[in-house]
Write an enzyme that holds these catalytic residues in place. Sequence first.
Site, PDB file in Angstrom:
ATOM      1  N   TYR A  38       0.863  -1.194   0.000  1.00  0.00           N
ATOM      2  CA  TYR A  38       0.000   0.000   0.000  1.00  0.00           C
ATOM      3  C   TYR A  38       0.890   1.230   0.000  1.00  0.00           C
ATOM      4  O   TYR A  38       1.869   1.286   0.756  1.00  0.00           O
ATOM      5  CB  TYR A  38      -0.890   0.002   1.245  1.00  0.00           C
TER       6      TYR A  38
ATOM      7  N   ASP B   3       9.419   2.587  -0.729  1.00  0.00           N
ATOM      8  CA  ASP B   3       8.414   3.288   0.071  1.00  0.00           C
ATOM      9  C   ASP B   3       8.641   2.892   1.526  1.00  0.00           C
ATOM     10  O   ASP B   3       8.256   1.807   1.955  1.00  0.00           O
ATOM     11  CB  ASP B   3       7.002   2.930  -0.392  1.00  0.00           C
TER      12      ASP B   3
ATOM     13  N   LYS C 146       5.196   9.323   8.745  1.00  0.00           N
ATOM     14  CA  LYS C 146       5.006   8.812  10.111  1.00  0.00           C
ATOM     15  C   LYS C 146       6.068   9.317  11.103  1.00  0.00           C
ATOM     16  O   LYS C 146       6.041  10.472  11.506  1.00  0.00           O
ATOM     17  CB  LYS C 146       4.910   7.283  10.065  1.00  0.00           C
TER      18      LYS C 146
END
Length: 428
Positions: free
Chosen positions: A144, A238, A266
């Site tokens: 994702y 990623d 994050k």
Amino acid sequence: MGTEASLKAFDEAQELIPGGVNSPVRAFKSVGGTPLFIAEGEGAYLVDIDGNRYVDYVQSWGPLIFGHRDESIENAVIGAVKHGLSFGAPTLAETELAKLVVSIFDSIDKIRFVSSGTEAVMSAIRLARGYTGRDDIVKFEGCYHGHSDSLLVQAGSGAVTFGNPSSPGVPADFTKHTLLAKYNDIESVRNCFEQSVGIACVIIEPIAGNMGLVPADKEFLAQLRTLCDEYGALLIFDEVMSGFRATMFGAESITGTTPDLVTLGKVIGGGMPVGAFGGKREIMAHLSPEGPVYQAGTLSGNPVAMAAGYAAVKKLRENSRLFGVLEARARRLVEGMKVAAERHGIAMQVDVRGSMFGFFFSETPVKNFDDACAANHALFAKFHAGMLKEGFYFACSGYETGFICTAITDAMIEETVAAAERVFGAIA
Ligand code: KE4
């Protein structure tokens, strides 16, 4: 203690916000039950609006490696706020965080800050397309990368590797340049290159955390690098989730494969909205206003968010041996739960990478998305509900990753394993 206040709050929220949440996974749809409305976080704990306390193994899906209300991050935010919230002009705070991240990632010469991981990935892909002049991209089933249109794809039919939209509202034209490969399967990637007229980039979570925790095999990443070099495609890691969570110096430092671009998020915001993408100087030079590839953002590099991210990353940099401590704690947790599960005849696969941990109720190891889907997610839902009742807050989906933060102690790990033993006894 009950959860009446959360039940009432969820009813009200659903009248005003689709599904009652501002991000779908929070709605507990894959585990059932009602999402808990959180009143506050304190160290390792979440406290819901009914006053129940939980050891938090989600930490806002990764950002809070120092737990809730870390003093140095809180002070940095308060200090920044006193000078103003946002200027829409360059600040030294952006340069300071850029300098720190560039000093940590060998693969990053230059970096651009944005406000989410989705933005970071969407922009990195546009940069790769602009730099190479090619349209096609390769992603992996089970990875994702945020919700930008060209990444909301699902496997097409049969051998065709071109993706179909995985969400209404995404025109087929927007995903026709996205090819899908199988994680840890280099032949499926080679197949994409052979089917495409020109691939701009291959994007991968080198330590996948969105199909559960499924790290890529080292040799697979090395083969991926070779294939990208052979065809002149960029390799994008990623690391929005794994960055500063699996290790201090990026997946490249533990896998031996160097990407051309890295996306982050994050932890780099310390709990505030920050995403970033960076890479080699000659590639980043194509980004506006230095180069022609456009990308922009009102709150990109927001000074308060930069202060939070800088405080978090600096504290990690000064304590990078922390990852060994967190990994040992993560291992104690999942191996303790595995022994408890097996005592009740429940098969469990477990893995850790630094402060990240994952587990599947499966007889066989999980190496890709098909394996992850074949795990027992109904049992996961029962486990999740049981642990919540015991006061332990796990990710509300078997396709997510758990996290250890510095505020989680060995005693809490032991208590969690003991609670898991009771829950396995009840659900086996
Ligand atoms: P955000 O736009 O949510 O900041 O980042 C998107 C993203 C990109 N890349 C990776 C590897 C990610 O894990 C994410 C976001 N992760 C999810 C957790 N699986 C965020 C939680 C959510 O969607 O609410």
